[in-house]
Motif scaffolding. Sequence first.
Motif, PDB file in Angstrom:
ATOM      1  N   THR A 189       0.833  -1.206   0.000  1.00  0.00           N
ATOM      2  CA  THR A 189       0.000   0.000   0.000  1.00  0.00           C
ATOM      3  C   THR A 189       0.866   1.254   0.000  1.00  0.00           C
ATOM      4  O   THR A 189       1.847   1.350   0.743  1.00  0.00           O
ATOM      5  CB  THR A 189      -0.941   0.015   1.217  1.00  0.00           C
ATOM      6  N   PHE A 190       0.486   2.211  -0.830  1.00  0.00           N
ATOM      7  CA  PHE A 190       1.155   3.510  -0.919  1.00  0.00           C
ATOM      8  C   PHE A 190       0.098   4.590  -0.696  1.00  0.00           C
ATOM      9  O   PHE A 190      -1.050   4.455  -1.135  1.00  0.00           O
ATOM     10  CB  PHE A 190       1.803   3.689  -2.284  1.00  0.00           C
ATOM     11  N   THR A 191       0.487   5.666  -0.015  1.00  0.00           N
ATOM     12  CA  THR A 191      -0.488   6.678   0.382  1.00  0.00           C
ATOM     13  C   THR A 191      -0.005   8.083   0.041  1.00  0.00           C
ATOM     14  O   THR A 191       1.179   8.410   0.212  1.00  0.00           O
ATOM     15  CB  THR A 191      -0.760   6.603   1.901  1.00  0.00           C
ATOM     16  N   ASN A 192      -0.938   8.897  -0.451  1.00  0.00           N
ATOM     17  CA  ASN A 192      -0.729  10.339  -0.560  1.00  0.00           C
ATOM     18  C   ASN A 192      -1.773  10.994   0.347  1.00  0.00           C
ATOM     19  O   ASN A 192      -2.949  11.052  -0.002  1.00  0.00           O
ATOM     20  CB  ASN A 192      -0.893  10.815  -1.993  1.00  0.00           C
ATOM     21  N   ILE A 196       0.794   9.356  -6.752  1.00  0.00           N
ATOM     22  CA  ILE A 196       1.557   8.418  -5.920  1.00  0.00           C
ATOM     23  C   ILE A 196       2.599   7.787  -6.829  1.00  0.00           C
ATOM     24  O   ILE A 196       2.271   7.271  -7.899  1.00  0.00           O
ATOM     25  CB  ILE A 196       0.664   7.333  -5.303  1.00  0.00           C
ATOM     26  N   VAL A 253       5.181   4.844  -7.308  1.00  0.00           N
ATOM     27  CA  VAL A 253       5.529   3.508  -6.828  1.00  0.00           C
ATOM     28  C   VAL A 253       6.958   3.199  -7.257  1.00  0.00           C
ATOM     29  O   VAL A 253       7.289   3.304  -8.445  1.00  0.00           O
ATOM     30  CB  VAL A 253       4.557   2.449  -7.403  1.00  0.00           C
ATOM     31  N   SER A 279      -5.148   6.328  -0.997  1.00  0.00           N
ATOM     32  CA  SER A 279      -4.129   5.279  -0.960  1.00  0.00           C
ATOM     33  C   SER A 279      -4.357   4.299  -2.097  1.00  0.00           C
ATOM     34  O   SER A 279      -5.484   4.092  -2.564  1.00  0.00           O
ATOM     35  CB  SER A 279      -4.128   4.547   0.386  1.00  0.00           C
ATOM     36  N   SER A 318      -3.445   0.330  -3.187  1.00  0.00           N
ATOM     37  CA  SER A 318      -2.975  -0.984  -2.752  1.00  0.00           C
ATOM     38  C   SER A 318      -2.834  -1.885  -3.973  1.00  0.00           C
ATOM     39  O   SER A 318      -3.765  -2.012  -4.774  1.00  0.00           O
ATOM     40  CB  SER A 318      -3.940  -1.610  -1.742  1.00  0.00           C
TER      41      SER A 318
END
Length: 282
Positions: free
Chosen positions: A31-34, A53, A55, A185, A187
């Motif tokens: 998971t990556f979040t802004n 975002i 990656v 976010s 995922s």
Amino acid sequence: MKKWISPVAVACVFSANFFTTGSLHAAQWITFTNPTSFTFSDNAAASLYPSVITVPAIEGSIADVTVTVTGINHTFPDDIDMLLQGPSGNSIFLMSDVGASNDFVNVNLTFTDGPIGLPDSLPVASGRYSPTNFGSSDTMPAPAPPEPSAGGFAAFLGEIPSGTWSLFARDDGIGDLGSLSGGWSLSLLIDEPPVVRILGRKKLTVRSQGIVINGAAADDLSGPPKVFVTINGGTAKLALGTTPLWKFRGRLKPGTNVVRAFAVDGAGNISATVRQTIIVRR
């Protein structure tokens, strides 16, 4: 006639630990979040357009995607258009023309492919929904893509996850305002490359030029991988068997030989190459 022998058979006993000691990385969600908030101006692109975002480099391909947007507030949700674009340029509408005039008050939405879409005219509660677009005339302002891809998150499956993911949001009507207070976010379920091993010592000495190479291979999501073997840099040839064990018959030259093996899974992910040195005594 020279006999075929398998030095691996006497040099190594296959270990089930191949699958349990970290050699095989199970498929995993990352998971990556802004968290940056933005506002919906009246009949205009959002104040952050796009919200991105990035990656980093990840081995493997995309097997599934979910997106969560947090803290949506708006006095007329039907005005909201929200589009996701991946690194390849493919894009989908997450939501468009939903909820009619029923105010969004701190609504959290998770988008994932599934049977339940957002309602057209009923109030929208926080929860999990499939991407939903009512109508077909929405065109996002540049730099968003003019025409989203079809098919929900399937538009991203099998692609490389690394790169810039962009969330484009806008208000497409007159007279209402809103905001996204908690950012969003991304995922990603990553189908990692398969794992391949040649069983036995890394360096062997044998007496026969005819050889049987034994190995093991495994994958996380895409089914049994195909294993290919080369001898001394020659043409890669398909081994017999896949998961967990494979076998390859070949012919060596007198002296030092280098055997290499790699695996390819159903999604096209390629394993690291492993090698074994086999010396044939003259």
